[in-house]
Design an enzyme around this catalytic site. Structure first.
Site, PDB file in Angstrom:
ATOM      1  N   ASP A 200      -1.361  -6.448   8.538  1.00  0.00           N
ATOM      2  CA  ASP A 200      -2.253  -5.436   8.184  1.00  0.00           C
ATOM      3  C   ASP A 200      -4.101  -5.300   7.799  1.00  0.00           C
ATOM      4  O   ASP A 200      -3.656  -6.568   6.558  1.00  0.00           O
ATOM      5  CB  ASP A 200      -1.954  -4.592   6.765  1.00  0.00           C
ATOM      6  CG  ASP A 200      -2.543  -2.847   6.574  1.00  0.00           C
ATOM      7  OD1 ASP A 200      -3.727  -3.321   7.034  1.00  0.00           O
ATOM      8  OD2 ASP A 200      -2.203  -2.740   5.803  1.00  0.00           O
TER       9      ASP A 200
ATOM     10  N   LYS B  46     -13.090   0.056   5.847  1.00  0.00           N
ATOM     11  CA  LYS B  46     -14.461  -0.059   4.402  1.00  0.00           C
ATOM     12  C   LYS B  46     -15.605  -0.788   4.931  1.00  0.00           C
ATOM     13  O   LYS B  46     -16.636  -0.494   4.610  1.00  0.00           O
ATOM     14  CB  LYS B  46     -13.605  -0.797   3.878  1.00  0.00           C
ATOM     15  CG  LYS B  46     -12.423  -0.063   3.214  1.00  0.00           C
ATOM     16  CD  LYS B  46     -10.813  -0.346   3.021  1.00  0.00           C
ATOM     17  CE  LYS B  46      -9.599   0.514   3.383  1.00  0.00           C
ATOM     18  NZ  LYS B  46      -8.971   1.001   4.279  1.00  0.00           N
TER      19      LYS B  46
ATOM     20  N   TRP C 122       0.970  -1.174   0.270  1.00  0.00           N
ATOM     21  CA  TRP C 122       0.717  -0.204   0.139  1.00  0.00           C
ATOM     22  C   TRP C 122       0.688   1.699   0.124  1.00  0.00           C
ATOM     23  O   TRP C 122       1.812   1.578   0.772  1.00  0.00           O
ATOM     24  CB  TRP C 122      -1.100   0.061   1.168  1.00  0.00           C
ATOM     25  CG  TRP C 122      -2.055   1.174   1.755  1.00  0.00           C
ATOM     26  CD1 TRP C 122      -2.756   1.981   0.478  1.00  0.00           C
ATOM     27  CD2 TRP C 122      -2.083   1.852   2.891  1.00  0.00           C
ATOM     28  NE1 TRP C 122      -3.674   2.148   1.407  1.00  0.00           N
ATOM     29  CE2 TRP C 122      -3.326   2.854   2.382  1.00  0.00           C
ATOM     30  CE3 TRP C 122      -1.799   1.587   4.044  1.00  0.00           C
ATOM     31  CZ2 TRP C 122      -3.432   3.938   3.113  1.00  0.00           C
ATOM     32  CZ3 TRP C 122      -2.161   2.537   5.132  1.00  0.00           C
ATOM     33  CH2 TRP C 122      -2.811   3.798   4.720  1.00  0.00           C
TER      34      TRP C 122
END
Length: 168
Positions: free
Chosen positions: A102, A137, A21
């Site tokens: 993560d 999200k 990311w």
């Protein structure tokens, strides 16, 4: 997680997948941490360079932090199989690395339970683990940046020490 690592494990490097990311390097560098990369994605096969990844993990110094994407690898979408997670977990334990998972996309890959399989593989008895969960999200709260840091300690004393530092 980056601030916690900087405080609790000074001088340790955080290893990121190549690619990762785009914000990961900046987040860890802003906390004053040294960042390294390990091979991950093979664009030619649209898969994972697993043997190269495993070899790189086997060469990491004890005490360093290994960042792994729990599922839905960002930006590639290429995820480890459960067997690969188990192999990595064994090397992490053997090398005495600190895994940081993560876990931003639980439920967006194969399902809530299925997406957690790799993270669970890292949670072996006596293994310390950091898990950074995002709920922005999952709950549709993109502007709120809602999440949690879970710290799994190997002993009660280590858990108490970690809790004090997390509160800071």
């Amino acid at each position: 997680a980056a601030d916690f690592i900087a405080r609790m494990f000074p001088g340790k490097r955080v290893w990121l997948s190549d690619p990762t990311w785009p914000n990961h390097p900046s987040v860890f560098k802003a906390a004053g941490l040294d960042v390294g990369v390990y091979p991950y994605f093979d664009a030619a096969t649209n898969g994972i360079k697993f043997e190269a990844m495993l070899a790189a993990i086997q060469a990491m110094p004890a005490g360093d932090v290994l960042l792994l994407h729990g599922c839905c690898h960002n930006p590639t979408g290429a995820d480890l199989s459960l067997a690969q997670w188990q192999q990595i977990a064994a090397v992490v334990a053997e090398r005495k690395l600190l895994p940081l998972v993560d876990f931003a996309y639980q439920g967006f890959g194969d399902g809530l339970e299925e997406d957690a399989a790799g993270m669970r593989a890292m949670c072996r008895p006596g293994q310390e683990v950091l898990i950074a969960s995002s709920f922005s999200k999952n709950f549709g709260l993109y502007n709120e940046r809602l999440g949690a840091l879970t710290v799994v300690a190997s002993t009660t004393a280590a858990a108490e020490l970690a809790l004090g530092h997390v509160k800071l």
